[in-house]
Design an enzyme around this catalytic site. Sequence first.
Site, PDB file in Angstrom:
ATOM      1  N   GLU A   8     -30.401 -11.210   7.148  1.00 49.73           N
ATOM      2  CA  GLU A   8     -29.752 -10.768   8.393  1.00 49.73           C
ATOM      3  C   GLU A   8     -30.174 -11.631   9.582  1.00 49.73           C
ATOM      4  OE1 GLU A   8     -31.535  -8.963   6.183  1.00 49.73           O
ATOM      5  OE2 GLU A   8     -31.205  -6.819   6.479  1.00 49.73           O
TER       6      GLU A   8
ATOM      7  N   CYS B  59     -34.220  -3.703   7.293  1.00 52.03           N
ATOM      8  CA  CYS B  59     -35.581  -3.258   7.640  1.00 52.03           C
ATOM      9  C   CYS B  59     -35.654  -3.077   9.164  1.00 52.03           C
ATOM     10  CB  CYS B  59     -36.606  -4.283   7.157  1.00 52.03           C
ATOM     11  SG  CYS B  59     -36.761  -5.739   8.216  1.00 52.03           S
TER      12      CYS B  59
END
Lengths: 152, 152
Positions: B58, B86
């Site tokens: 990401e 996360c």
Amino acid sequence: MDHEIVDYMEMALSTAEIAAHRGEVPVGAVIVDTASGRIIANSGNQMVGRSDPTAHAEMLALRAAGNMIGSQRLVDCDMYVTLEPCPMCAAAISLARIRRLYFGAYDPKGGGVEYGARIFDQASCHHRPEVYGGIHECESATLLKNFFETRR
Amino acid sequence: MDHEIVDYMEMALSTAEIAAHRGEVPVGAVIVDTASGRIIANSGNQMVGRSDPTAHAEMLALRAAGNMIGSQRLVDCDMYVTLEPCPMCAAAISLARIRRLYFGAYDPKGGGVEYGARIFDQASCHHRPEVYGGIHECESATLLKNFFETRR
């Protein structure tokens, strides 16, 4: 207070000042290899300059330090940063296994260590660094305050 | 389900598979400019390869997309990622102003959206994307399961 801690934070403050001159929110971060005492990364914010939402001082320092020591785990490394890390940076500091985190000003609005998501206090946080806040707190905060005042 | 959503997630899954071949935990992320429907970033995990604790799929996609559009604010962009982000990545997604977040498998241990720090639910979170979890959930989870089984 340990003389070296203040020295490293002053280095981070100088880096934050340089960031301000580039038009970036003045935050600076230094990573120290504790075995040698050597600074292995020293970065200021670069979100504007790099058009990169992830380019906070702490993230750039973690990337540089990982690259320098050839590992994503920065064991036996400490970070000095002029502002309480945001949740993104706090989580990255945990992922990198930073031993001690020293920061300057507290950040009730954007911080993720003592405020907000309190990343290190989550049960799912695998590594919690030792945290020491408020080192050169006033200088760090003044730098930010002056920056935002001149921008109004 | 919207056909395009599945297509973009399949692209992210392909990228995750390629990451596994490089010895990285198989997670892939795609960023789409919603006006054109064009994929402007497509990244897999590179923590090992780059010795970079921040090199989650990401984060690399956000950095690439910011660089491509010349801004740290990725307005009108959506992200497709094979695993629940996360806390680091969730916070970065918020900073980047991603419009919609589509993710595959839920991550009770490491996730920071539906689990753990629940970044977008914090009062201090300035931007909350629309979140859609469980897209191609089983394929994403199987990819991760197979990767960790072959490593044992």
